[in-house]
Design a protein around this motif. Structure first.
Motif, PDB file in Angstrom:
ATOM      1  N   VAL A   1       0.886  -1.086   0.028  1.00 60.80           N
ATOM      2  CA  VAL A   1      -0.194  -0.122   0.101  1.00 60.80           C
ATOM      3  C   VAL A   1       0.898   1.186   0.078  1.00 60.80           C
ATOM      4  CG1 VAL A   1      -1.732   1.404   1.325  1.00 60.80           C
ATOM      5  CG2 VAL A   1      -2.058  -0.877   1.316  1.00 60.80           C
ATOM      6  N   ALA A   2       1.882   1.270   0.751  1.00 59.89           N
ATOM      7  CA  ALA A   2       2.975   2.452   1.011  1.00 59.89           C
ATOM      8  C   ALA A   2       3.547   2.555  -0.459  1.00 59.89           C
ATOM      9  CB  ALA A   2       3.986   2.104   1.971  1.00 59.89           C
ATOM     10  N   ARG A   3       3.848   1.677  -1.129  1.00 59.19           N
ATOM     11  CA  ARG A   3       4.454   1.652  -2.380  1.00 59.19           C
ATOM     12  C   ARG A   3       3.574   2.428  -3.523  1.00 59.19           C
ATOM     13  NH1 ARG A   3       9.496  -0.457  -3.803  1.00 59.19           N
ATOM     14  NH2 ARG A   3       8.658  -1.280  -5.722  1.00 59.19           N
ATOM     15  N   THR A   4       2.262   1.911  -3.228  1.00 60.05           N
ATOM     16  CA  THR A   4       1.308   2.206  -4.198  1.00 60.05           C
ATOM     17  C   THR A   4       0.896   3.739  -4.135  1.00 60.05           C
ATOM     18  OG1 THR A   4       0.186   0.072  -4.391  1.00 60.05           O
ATOM     19  CG2 THR A   4      -1.257   2.181  -4.961  1.00 60.05           C
ATOM     20  N   LEU A   5       0.870   4.273  -2.934  1.00 60.04           N
ATOM     21  CA  LEU A   5       0.991   5.798  -2.637  1.00 60.04           C
ATOM     22  C   LEU A   5       2.075   6.298  -3.301  1.00 60.04           C
ATOM     23  CD1 LEU A   5      -0.682   5.966   0.816  1.00 60.04           C
ATOM     24  CD2 LEU A   5      -1.881   5.771  -1.235  1.00 60.04           C
TER      25      LEU A   5
END
Length: 271
Positions: free
Chosen positions: A78-82
């Motif tokens: 999720v963090a890498r998606t943001l």
């Protein structure tokens, strides 16, 4: 949410529906996905749907399930998606980006998700497995961050059920065009038109229609029926088999009948 409203205003002025393209974040890896996303607007995409990778994407068929597995294997989170959205915003400040996924990854990420997603440059969020009866705390968090929490309807949604779904809809309503998972079958544009007429009788919200749309002919038939036409599994399959260039070429092909309609509308306006 301003990018979303601005996009709908532009599409209305051009007299056409918009094309939304779904890809899974980090498929097949971060850098390749970023390059793909950066090419989408020029190829003809009016909106980007970006899937949040998850181990159990129960609403998705085999094609998008495989994309989730590839993304997770490449280390997408999720963090890498943001961070992916943030990197896209370095070169594209106007194309709306709607995150699409499941409640579990957002729940695990924590309360800061909504504010961080908005700060990264996301405009909306679709949580496929979040029913409206349980949406209130998530809606409050999204509203506070300026992020549209988008609701969904389906062919099985009765008029009574729509009365529960529609009042809390933000940004637009996502209508699932068929019963089944993504990529499971082709939608029938005439049936979609009937379903959307029922929805419009209850709400003025813009409507996106997705699931089962895989050809330029379907896109052309749905032009003017829904404000946004979503193509997902077809593009993800093209990406998996042939890479970024082929996926972007397919986006151009799908966008062509919509862009032609826009030119026609402008010419008619000039007369």
């Amino acid at each position: 949410m301003k990018r979303l409203s601005d996009s709908f205003t532009r599409l209305e002025s051009e007299g056409r529906s918009g094309l939304a393209c779904y890809f899974t974040a980090g498929d097949p890896d971060f850098s390749s996905c970023l390059a793909l996303l950066r090419g989408l607007c020029a190829a003809g995409a009016d909106l980007i749907e970006l899937g949040l990778p998850f181990s159990d994407p129960v609403a998705d068929g085999e094609v998008i399930q495989a994309a989730h597995r590839r993304a997770l294997a490449s280390g997408q989170t999720v963090a890498r998606t943001l961070r992916l959205v943030q990197a896209l915003r370095e070169t594209d400040a106007t194309t709306p980006v709607v995150l699409m996924g499941y409640l579990n990854p957002v729940f695990q990420y924590g309360e800061s998700f909504f504010a961080e997603a908005a700060a990264a440059g996301a405009d909306g969020l679709i949580l496929v497995d979040l029913p409206p009866e349980h949406a209130e705390p998530w809606s409050r968090a999204a509203d506070a961050a300026g992020l549209a929490l988008i609701r969904m309807s389906a062919p099985t949604s009765s008029d009574e059920r729509l009365m529960t779904i529609l009042p809390g809809a933000k940004g637009f309503l996502y209508h699932v065009s068929l019963n089944g998972t993504t990529g499971a079958a082709s939608c029938a544009p005439e049936e979609v038109g009937k379903a959307l007429a029922r929805i419009r009788a209850q709400s003025p919200q813009p409507i996106a229609v997705g699931f089962g749309i895989r050809s330029a002919e379907q896109v052309k038939a749905l032009n003017g029926v829904a404000e946004i036409i979503v193509v997902g599994s077809h593009l993800v399959a093209k990406l998996a088999k042939e890479g970024n260039a082929a996926a972007l070429a397919e986006v151009r092909l799908l966008a062509a009948p919509l862009r032609a309609s826009s030119r026609l509308a402008k010419n008619e306006g000039a007369r």
